[in-house]
Every structure is written in structure tokens, then in C-alpha cells.
Design a protein around this motif. Structure first.
Motif, PDB file in Angstrom:
ATOM      1  N   LEU A   1       3.331   3.390  -1.788  1.00  0.00           N
ATOM      2  CA  LEU A   1       3.888   2.200  -2.435  1.00  0.00           C
ATOM      3  C   LEU A   1       2.805   1.152  -2.660  1.00  0.00           C
ATOM      4  O   LEU A   1       2.034   0.845  -1.759  1.00  0.00           O
ATOM      5  N   PHE A   2       2.775   0.631  -3.873  1.00  0.00           N
ATOM      6  CA  PHE A   2       1.828  -0.413  -4.266  1.00  0.00           C
ATOM      7  C   PHE A   2       2.625  -1.684  -4.506  1.00  0.00           C
ATOM      8  O   PHE A   2       3.560  -1.701  -5.293  1.00  0.00           O
ATOM      9  N   TYR A   3       2.267  -2.733  -3.771  1.00  0.00           N
ATOM     10  CA  TYR A   3       2.927  -4.035  -3.876  1.00  0.00           C
ATOM     11  C   TYR A   3       1.920  -5.039  -4.405  1.00  0.00           C
ATOM     12  O   TYR A   3       0.764  -5.049  -3.993  1.00  0.00           O
ATOM     13  N   PHE A   4       2.355  -5.869  -5.358  1.00  0.00           N
ATOM     14  CA  PHE A   4       1.541  -7.018  -5.714  1.00  0.00           C
ATOM     15  C   PHE A   4       2.445  -8.166  -6.096  1.00  0.00           C
ATOM     16  O   PHE A   4       3.569  -7.991  -6.546  1.00  0.00           O
ATOM     17  N   ARG A   5       1.916  -9.361  -5.841  1.00  0.00           N
ATOM     18  CA  ARG A   5       2.679 -10.577  -6.097  1.00  0.00           C
ATOM     19  C   ARG A   5       1.935 -11.433  -7.090  1.00  0.00           C
ATOM     20  O   ARG A   5       0.737 -11.692  -6.943  1.00  0.00           O
ATOM     21  N   GLU A   6       2.676 -11.866  -8.100  1.00  0.00           N
ATOM     22  CA  GLU A   6       2.155 -12.829  -9.061  1.00  0.00           C
ATOM     23  C   GLU A   6       2.751 -14.189  -8.719  1.00  0.00           C
ATOM     24  O   GLU A   6       3.605 -14.295  -7.845  1.00  0.00           O
ATOM     25  N   GLN A   7       2.335 -15.205  -9.448  1.00  0.00           N
ATOM     26  CA  GLN A   7       2.839 -16.549  -9.191  1.00  0.00           C
ATOM     27  C   GLN A   7       4.353 -16.629  -9.368  1.00  0.00           C
ATOM     28  O   GLN A   7       5.020 -17.354  -8.649  1.00  0.00           O
ATOM     29  N   GLN A   8       4.914 -15.880 -10.318  1.00  0.00           N
ATOM     30  CA  GLN A   8       6.336 -15.983 -10.614  1.00  0.00           C
ATOM     31  C   GLN A   8       7.170 -14.775 -10.190  1.00  0.00           C
ATOM     32  O   GLN A   8       8.393 -14.809 -10.302  1.00  0.00           O
ATOM     33  N   SER A   9       6.534 -13.685  -9.738  1.00  0.00           N
ATOM     34  CA  SER A   9       7.322 -12.494  -9.423  1.00  0.00           C
ATOM     35  C   SER A   9       6.603 -11.571  -8.438  1.00  0.00           C
ATOM     36  O   SER A   9       5.410 -11.690  -8.203  1.00  0.00           O
ATOM     37  N   ILE A  10       7.406 -10.647  -7.901  1.00  0.00           N
ATOM     38  CA  ILE A  10       6.918  -9.644  -6.953  1.00  0.00           C
ATOM     39  C   ILE A  10       7.156  -8.275  -7.577  1.00  0.00           C
ATOM     40  O   ILE A  10       8.176  -8.047  -8.219  1.00  0.00           O
ATOM     41  N   HIS A  11       6.209  -7.350  -7.367  1.00  0.00           N
ATOM     42  CA  HIS A  11       6.327  -6.019  -7.955  1.00  0.00           C
ATOM     43  C   HIS A  11       6.049  -4.954  -6.908  1.00  0.00           C
ATOM     44  O   HIS A  11       5.122  -5.082  -6.103  1.00  0.00           O
ATOM     45  N   PHE A  12       6.856  -3.890  -6.931  1.00  0.00           N
ATOM     46  CA  PHE A  12       6.656  -2.706  -6.115  1.00  0.00           C
ATOM     47  C   PHE A  12       6.585  -1.510  -7.053  1.00  0.00           C
ATOM     48  O   PHE A  12       7.474  -1.326  -7.883  1.00  0.00           O
TER      49      PHE A  12
ATOM     50  N   PRO B   1      -1.868 -10.295 -16.042  1.00  0.00           N
ATOM     51  CA  PRO B   1      -3.175 -10.976 -15.973  1.00  0.00           C
ATOM     52  C   PRO B   1      -3.583 -11.227 -14.519  1.00  0.00           C
ATOM     53  O   PRO B   1      -2.790 -11.711 -13.712  1.00  0.00           O
ATOM     54  N   TYR B   2      -4.830 -10.893 -14.197  1.00  0.00           N
ATOM     55  CA  TYR B   2      -5.330 -11.068 -12.836  1.00  0.00           C
ATOM     56  C   TYR B   2      -5.279 -12.525 -12.388  1.00  0.00           C
ATOM     57  O   TYR B   2      -5.116 -12.803 -11.209  1.00  0.00           O
ATOM     58  N   SER B   3      -5.383 -13.446 -13.323  1.00  0.00           N
ATOM     59  CA  SER B   3      -5.386 -14.871 -12.978  1.00  0.00           C
ATOM     60  C   SER B   3      -4.066 -15.315 -12.338  1.00  0.00           C
ATOM     61  O   SER B   3      -4.021 -16.345 -11.680  1.00  0.00           O
ATOM     62  N   GLU B   4      -2.989 -14.543 -12.506  1.00  0.00           N
ATOM     63  CA  GLU B   4      -1.686 -14.903 -11.945  1.00  0.00           C
ATOM     64  C   GLU B   4      -1.387 -14.194 -10.626  1.00  0.00           C
ATOM     65  O   GLU B   4      -0.365 -14.436 -10.008  1.00  0.00           O
ATOM     66  N   TRP B   5      -2.277 -13.302 -10.183  1.00  0.00           N
ATOM     67  CA  TRP B   5      -2.041 -12.543  -8.956  1.00  0.00           C
ATOM     68  C   TRP B   5      -2.308 -13.406  -7.725  1.00  0.00           C
ATOM     69  O   TRP B   5      -3.281 -14.142  -7.666  1.00  0.00           O
ATOM     70  N   LEU B   6      -1.444 -13.282  -6.730  1.00  0.00           N
ATOM     71  CA  LEU B   6      -1.636 -13.975  -5.460  1.00  0.00           C
ATOM     72  C   LEU B   6      -2.153 -13.027  -4.381  1.00  0.00           C
ATOM     73  O   LEU B   6      -3.022 -13.389  -3.604  1.00  0.00           O
ATOM     74  N   ASN B   7      -1.595 -11.809  -4.303  1.00  0.00           N
ATOM     75  CA  ASN B   7      -2.079 -10.807  -3.352  1.00  0.00           C
ATOM     76  C   ASN B   7      -1.561  -9.426  -3.718  1.00  0.00           C
ATOM     77  O   ASN B   7      -0.726  -9.280  -4.588  1.00  0.00           O
TER      78      ASN B   7
ATOM     79  N   GLN C   1     -10.367  -0.479  -7.935  1.00  0.00           N
ATOM     80  CA  GLN C   1     -10.198  -1.364  -9.081  1.00  0.00           C
ATOM     81  C   GLN C   1      -9.587  -2.704  -8.675  1.00  0.00           C
ATOM     82  O   GLN C   1      -9.961  -3.749  -9.215  1.00  0.00           O
ATOM     83  N   LEU C   2      -8.667  -2.699  -7.726  1.00  0.00           N
ATOM     84  CA  LEU C   2      -8.083  -3.956  -7.258  1.00  0.00           C
ATOM     85  C   LEU C   2      -9.138  -4.818  -6.585  1.00  0.00           C
ATOM     86  O   LEU C   2      -9.203  -6.024  -6.816  1.00  0.00           O
ATOM     87  N   ASN C   3      -9.972  -4.198  -5.761  1.00  0.00           N
ATOM     88  CA  ASN C   3     -11.053  -4.946  -5.112  1.00  0.00           C
ATOM     89  C   ASN C   3     -12.022  -5.502  -6.150  1.00  0.00           C
ATOM     90  O   ASN C   3     -12.592  -6.582  -5.963  1.00  0.00           O
ATOM     91  N   ARG C   4     -12.208  -4.793  -7.220  1.00  0.00           N
ATOM     92  CA  ARG C   4     -13.145  -5.209  -8.258  1.00  0.00           C
ATOM     93  C   ARG C   4     -12.593  -6.336  -9.140  1.00  0.00           C
ATOM     94  O   ARG C   4     -13.317  -7.244  -9.521  1.00  0.00           O
ATOM     95  N   HIS C   5     -11.305  -6.279  -9.464  1.00  0.00           N
ATOM     96  CA  HIS C   5     -10.743  -7.196 -10.467  1.00  0.00           C
ATOM     97  C   HIS C   5      -9.926  -8.353  -9.892  1.00  0.00           C
ATOM     98  O   HIS C   5      -9.765  -9.371 -10.560  1.00  0.00           O
ATOM     99  N   VAL C   6      -9.369  -8.189  -8.725  1.00  0.00           N
ATOM    100  CA  VAL C   6      -8.453  -9.208  -8.173  1.00  0.00           C
ATOM    101  C   VAL C   6      -9.131  -9.880  -6.989  1.00  0.00           C
ATOM    102  O   VAL C   6      -9.498  -9.213  -6.032  1.00  0.00           O
ATOM    103  N   SER C   7      -9.236 -11.197  -7.044  1.00  0.00           N
ATOM    104  CA  SER C   7      -9.951 -11.917  -5.991  1.00  0.00           C
ATOM    105  C   SER C   7      -9.179 -11.981  -4.680  1.00  0.00           C
ATOM    106  O   SER C   7      -9.766 -12.051  -3.622  1.00  0.00           O
ATOM    107  N   ALA C   8      -7.832 -11.958  -4.729  1.00  0.00           N
ATOM    108  CA  ALA C   8      -7.045 -12.032  -3.505  1.00  0.00           C
ATOM    109  C   ALA C   8      -7.086 -10.698  -2.779  1.00  0.00           C
ATOM    110  O   ALA C   8      -6.600  -9.707  -3.280  1.00  0.00           O
ATOM    111  N   GLN C   9      -7.692 -10.665  -1.629  1.00  0.00           N
ATOM    112  CA  GLN C   9      -7.798  -9.437  -0.838  1.00  0.00           C
ATOM    113  C   GLN C   9      -6.580  -9.308   0.071  1.00  0.00           C
ATOM    114  O   GLN C   9      -6.053 -10.299   0.551  1.00  0.00           O
ATOM    115  N   PRO C  10      -6.177  -8.047   0.341  1.00  0.00           N
ATOM    116  CA  PRO C  10      -5.030  -7.869   1.250  1.00  0.00           C
ATOM    117  C   PRO C  10      -5.407  -8.219   2.669  1.00  0.00           C
ATOM    118  O   PRO C  10      -6.545  -8.247   3.039  1.00  0.00           O
TER     119      PRO C  10
END
Length: 133
Positions: free
Chosen positions: A100-111, A83-89, A124-133
Motif C-alpha cells: 500500500l502506497f499512501y500520500f497526503r496532499e494539502q487538500q486530500s489523502i490517497h491510498f 503536483p509535488y508542490s502540494e504533497w505533505l508526506n 522516485q519519491l525520494n528524488r521528487h518529493v521533499s517531505a520524507q516519511p
């Protein structure tokens, strides 16, 4: 969008953008495996097997950007929802050659290796996720 609308039937383009597969990263790893033959046969075999694994994954996994979450599909079943609501960056590493694509949620990190169209991924990330790199 409820989870019931995205399970069991495979990715549906009407429910969100599905990223096109790209095999450049797996092919690069396979070429690296061939280059390793100059150093060590076992290293070459290990790197080449990993490249083959990535090649298979690029053909069976799909990322779908739905209204509320990024959904990872394997064939016709949902592997995971993010869920996008849990994404930090998020970040896509190595600019002109994204691998490599990295994203961090409130509880975990993903590569994730970039096994799909990187330009569409950023869009799509720019469109759906408010946290910009």
C-alpha cells in the motif's frame, strides 16, 4: 512541464520515469481468495474478484514521475496529476512486502495498492518529493 505535453499520447519516457508494473499484490489477493474457500464461498468470490480487478489495473495503469508532478495514466490518457508542490508526506506500507502506497496532499489523502515496482517508487519519491516519511 505544461499539461499539454503529457496528454493524449500516452506516457513518454523522455518526459519522466515510468514505473514498471508488478503483479505480486494482485496475485496475493487472488491467493487469499482461494484460501477463503475454506471459510465461505461468497467471501472467496468477493476477494477473488477484487484480486482480478487489481490484476487488470496493474496492466492498464502507469505512474509517471515528471519534473513537476506524479501523473497517473490509463492507457494513453491522463487520469490525474498530483503536483509535488502540494504533497505533505508519503509512506509505502509493510517494508519488505510493500502492498500500500499512501500520500497526503494539502487538500486530500490517497491510498494506492502497490501495482508497480516498489523500489523504483521509493527512489522516485525520494528524488521528487521533499517531505520524507
Amino acid at each position: 512541464m505544461s499539461p499539454a505535453t503529457v496528454t493524449g499520447s500516452g506516457p513518454n519516457p523522455d518526459q519522466g520515469t515510468i514505473l514498471a508494473p508488478r503483479i505480486w499484490v494482485p496475485l496475493g489477493v487472488l491467493l487469499l481468495g482461494l484460501a477463503c474457500l475454506l471459510l465461505n464461498v461468497w467471501a472467496a468470490a468477493l476477494v477473488s474478484v477484487f484480486g482480478l480487478f487489481l490484476l487488470v489495473q496493474s496492466q492498464i495503469l502507469r505512474l509517471q514521475f515528471c519534473a513537476e508532478a506524479l501523473i497517473v495514466w490509463r492507457g494513453e490518457s491522463v487520469l490525474r496529476r498530483f503536483p509535488y508542490s502540494e504533497w505533505l508526506n508519503w509512506t509505502v506500507f509493510w517494508g519488505p512486502f510493500p502492498v500500500l502506497f499512501y500520500f497526503r496532499e494539502q487538500q486530500s489523502i490517497h491510498f494506492l495498492p502497490v501495482l508497480f515496482d516498489a523500489n523504483s517508487l521509493r527512489e522516485q519519491l525520494n528524488r521528487h518529493v521533499s517531505a520524507q516519511p
